[in-house]
Design an enzyme around this catalytic site. Structure first.
Site, mmCIF file in Angstrom:
data_model
loop_
_atom_site.group_PDB
_atom_site.id
_atom_site.type_symbol
_atom_site.label_atom_id
_atom_site.label_comp_id
_atom_site.label_asym_id
_atom_site.label_seq_id
_atom_site.Cartn_x
_atom_site.Cartn_y
_atom_site.Cartn_z
ATOM 1 N N HIS A 245 0.811 -1.218 0.000
ATOM 2 C CA HIS A 245 0.000 0.000 0.000
ATOM 3 C C HIS A 245 0.842 1.265 0.000
ATOM 4 O O HIS A 245 0.389 2.314 -0.450
ATOM 5 C CB HIS A 245 -0.992 -0.023 1.162
ATOM 6 N N ARG B 109 -10.497 4.134 -1.799
ATOM 7 C CA ARG B 109 -10.021 3.375 -0.630
ATOM 8 C C ARG B 109 -10.267 4.231 0.612
ATOM 9 O O ARG B 109 -9.545 5.204 0.836
ATOM 10 C CB ARG B 109 -8.531 3.086 -0.758
ATOM 11 N N ARG C 144 -15.340 1.968 -1.511
ATOM 12 C CA ARG C 144 -15.113 0.679 -0.850
ATOM 13 C C ARG C 144 -15.152 0.885 0.654
ATOM 14 O O ARG C 144 -14.482 1.785 1.172
ATOM 15 C CB ARG C 144 -13.751 0.109 -1.263
ATOM 16 N N GLU D 234 -10.680 -10.529 -4.758
ATOM 17 C CA GLU D 234 -9.246 -10.384 -4.471
ATOM 18 C C GLU D 234 -8.694 -11.551 -3.673
ATOM 19 O O GLU D 234 -7.574 -11.494 -3.181
ATOM 20 C CB GLU D 234 -8.970 -9.050 -3.772
ATOM 21 N N ASN E 103 -4.039 -7.009 -6.826
ATOM 22 C CA ASN E 103 -2.919 -6.867 -5.883
ATOM 23 C C ASN E 103 -2.985 -7.968 -4.837
ATOM 24 O O ASN E 103 -2.025 -8.708 -4.612
ATOM 25 C CB ASN E 103 -2.956 -5.512 -5.174
ATOM 26 N N CYS F 255 -9.314 -3.333 -10.804
ATOM 27 C CA CYS F 255 -8.843 -2.117 -10.117
ATOM 28 C C CYS F 255 -7.514 -2.338 -9.402
ATOM 29 O O CYS F 255 -7.048 -1.470 -8.681
ATOM 30 C CB CYS F 255 -9.890 -1.592 -9.155
HETATM 31 C C1 PEP Z 1 -6.327 -5.089 -4.702
HETATM 32 O O1 PEP Z 1 -6.132 -5.873 -3.771
HETATM 33 O O2 PEP Z 1 -5.996 -5.332 -5.888
HETATM 34 C C2 PEP Z 1 -6.965 -3.787 -4.454
HETATM 35 C C3 PEP Z 1 -7.290 -2.995 -5.453
HETATM 36 O O3 PEP Z 1 -7.161 -3.425 -3.166
HETATM 37 P P1 PEP Z 1 -5.995 -2.847 -2.226
HETATM 38 O O4 PEP Z 1 -4.803 -2.593 -3.086
HETATM 39 O O5 PEP Z 1 -6.523 -1.617 -1.586
HETATM 40 O O6 PEP Z 1 -5.806 -3.948 -1.241
HETATM 41 MG MG MG Z 2 -7.028 -5.516 -1.861
#
Ligand code: PEP
Ligand code: MG
Length: 630
Positions: A238, A345, A381, A487, A510, A558
């Protein structure tokens, strides 16, 4: 900030090349002259080249005011201390493990230091003394650590007598500093203190530190910072996501860097190649200056895509939206040509504040974003706490456990927490629903692994809406769609069942990559194993996309792969027509969309999906457009 700086910044944001930095840097250059150039290799996480004076921040200064405790709290404080010791040991051991990639001489210098730290965190006068002070003097764990460390450091310093030789005096000083260093780490882990306020960060500096937490990255002012380089962190953590969102050139995982810097150093951070040059040679500096200008020109060139439609050569419309973490990104989103926000986010609204924001405060924040988007949709989200995203306000209010989860990525993350802390969930849903009166909104649930979670969340969602209506709040007649993140491999593989429960999917590659390949997304050492182009990840993306398309349900990607224009043809070929990414990437991805035909992409995707070797996929992706894809 003066008016000229303001203007320069506005011009830079508009894609015009910034004024040459030579003047500002010449003084720095002199200061750094004489020190040899040193190169560090790291992970490139945010593009662009930055040149600037180094602002080093290995650890924050920790001022502790004496805190007394009641006798009944002794056990609790001792447990906190043991937790912080274990966490500190883990951090130092992790750093120690990374030394393998260092050149021999740096390794020789740093290894004994880290070994000494580990020893001090296993059994030392500092730990014994701190434990004793908690019980005997009734002090909080952090006060006990601080006071014990000061006492030891002063006793060590007192060994230096007037006739002590200089090298012996220096060694005494170092030993005292080592005790303070360990105490600072313990106190920081005890207080979950954000890294620092960055108050003293000079304009145009390059921030160099051992690590940078996402909450700390959120405190950075992108208009004042030239670049970031740290020793810890991975490409999709992050912190990396934040830095990309802020548009700050950054390299993470540059082992040895934080220990090598000295006051007056100058650095070049190359966020494309992943190198950091400390005290660059004149040749490298000149090349870096050319790269800064070229990057700005390229941005300027891409700016013309802002107003062009996102459609393929054969006329297929594609939705390109932005991910948003902080309100400071709103102007960047407006300039990027993004059609709304595909992932807001909300974690960052909860960070760096004393308490959890109440319903009115949250409503205001969400409404401001919805209004700023002027009718374009905003997908909000709900809170995805957990993993690397620590939120102090939640622990200080007792909403999440104070003790560090031994395996946070597999613990009480995202929807799991919200379904167990219903008041927190309801407050956020109420705020989002109230903000929905200002424009089109969608609500998204993170970390879903089964259908029961979606059903339970929907019951709560509808209950909150009924309650708000009874209260006389103006809500849209039809509730905003309630969708989910895909995810986890569990969600991806049950996506046909989930498609019956959710109103839309957003594929978060991610976490999907991390959970599928069992690699921490912020891991430095195993960074090469974290590969969103691994066929296992791509198959899950394909499976989820097809499940959504069969149900004629909206589906988007995303995760960070949505921002990579090289992957745009593949994702289009897999059926994805909606992408959400950091705002800076929108023009480049639009350029990629406008350069392809859907049929070609579909054939290319079929070819990619026949591969079982990630490196073969990488080769195909890199070659797309250069050779005939079919
Ligand atoms: C992901 O996990 O791809 C996502 C977009 O959420 P984050 O990066 O906030 O965990
Ligand atoms: Mg995520």
């Amino acid at each position: 900030m003066n008016r000229t700086e303001d203007k320069n910044r506005a011009e830079e944001k508009a894609g015009r090349p910034p004024p040459p930095q030579h003047k500002r840097l010449s003084g720095q250059l002199k200061a750094a002259a004489g020190r040899p150039e040193t190169l560090f290799a790291g992970i490139p996480v945010s593009p662009g080249v930055a040149i600037g004076p180094v602002f080093g921040t290995s650890e924050p200064r920790t001022e502790i005011t004496r805190q007394k405790i009641a006798a009944a709290d002794i056990e609790g404080e001792r447990a906190r201390l043991e937790n912080a010791i274990a966490q500190s040991r883990k951090q130092v051991a992790k750093l120690r493990g990374r030394l393998a990639v260092l050149p021999e001489e740096s390794k020789e210098e740093i290894a004994p230091l880290l070994d000494g730290y580990l020893q001090m965190l296993s059994n030392s006068r500092l730990l014994r003394g701190a434990r004793r002070r908690i019980a005997d003097t009734l002090l909080s764990a952090e006060s006990a650590v601080f006071e014990e460390a000061e006492a030891i450091a002063e006793a060590i310093a007192a060994q230096a007598l007037p006739d002590t030789a200089d090298d012996e005096r220096a060694s005494i000083g170092r030993r005292a500093e080592e005790v303070r260093e360990i105490a600072r780490r313990l106190v920081r882990n005890l207080t979950r203190q954000p890294f620092r306020s960055f108050a003293g960060l000079p304009d145009g500096a390059i921030l160099v530190s051992e690590g940078l937490r996402p909450a700390d990255a959120a405190l950075l002012d992108p208009s004042r910072l030239a670049g970031v380089a740290t020793e810890e962190g991975g490409a999709e953590g992050h912190t990396a996501v934040m830095l990309r969102a802020l548009g700050v050139p950054a390299v993470l995982g540059a082992v040895g860097l934080a220990h090598a810097i000295e006051p007056g150093d100058l650095a070049v951070v190359d966020g494309a190649s992943g190198t950091v040059a400390l005290n660059p040679s004149p040749v490298r500096l000149a090349a870096a200056r050319r790269a800064v200008t070229a990057f700005a020109r390229e941005r300027q060139k891409l700016a013309r895509f802002r107003r062009l439609p996102a459609e393929t050569l054969d006329g297929e419309a594609v939705e390109l939206q932005a991910n948003l973490e902080l309100p400071v990104e709103l102007p960047l989103i407006a300039q990027s040509g993004a059609q709304g926000i595909g992932l807001l986010r909300t974690e960052f609204l909860f960070m760096n504040r004393e308490g959890v924001p109440d319903e009115d405060t949250q409503t205001e924040s969400y409404r401001a974003v919805v209004e700023a988007m002027g009718g374009d949709p905003v997908t909000i989200r709900v809170l995805d706490w957990g993993g690397e995203k620590e939120i102090d306000a939640l622990s200080s209010e007792g909403i999440v456990p104070e003790a560090a989860d031994p395996n946070p990525a597999l613990g009480l993350r995202g929807i799991r927490l919200l379904l167990r802390r219903v008041a927190l969930f309801e407050t956020q849903l109420a705020a989002i629903l109230r903000a929905a009166a200002a424009g089109p909104v969608r609500v998204m649930l993170p970390m879903i692994t089964n259908v029961a979670e979606v059903r339970e969340a929907r019951v709560i969602y509808e209950r909150v809406a009924r309650r708000l209506r009874r209260r006389g709040e103006r809500l849209p007649e039809k509730l905003p769609p309630l969708g989910i993140m895909i995810e986890t491999p569990g969600a991806a593989l049950s996506s046909d069942a989930l498609a019956l429960e959710a109103d839309f999917f957003a594929i978060g590659t991610n976490d999907l990559t991390a959970y599928t390949l069992a690699v921490d997304r912020a891991e430095t050492e195993l960074a090469e194993l974290y590969d969103p182009m691994h066929p296992a990840v791509l198959r899950l993306v394909q499976f989820a996309t097809e499940a959504a398309l069969r149900m004629r349900m909206p589906v988007s990607v995303c995760g960070e792969i949505a921002a990579n224009p090289r992957l745009t043809p593949l994702l289009l070929g897999l059926g994805v027509r909606s992408f959400s990414m950091n705002a800076g990437a929108v023009p480049r991805v639009k350029q990629a969309v406008r350069a392809v035909e859907i049929d070609t992409c579909a054939r290319f995707a079929r070819r990619v999906m026949e591969q079982s070797d990630p490196s073969a996929i990488r080769d195909l992706v890199m070659a797309f457009g250069r050779t005939t894809p079919d």
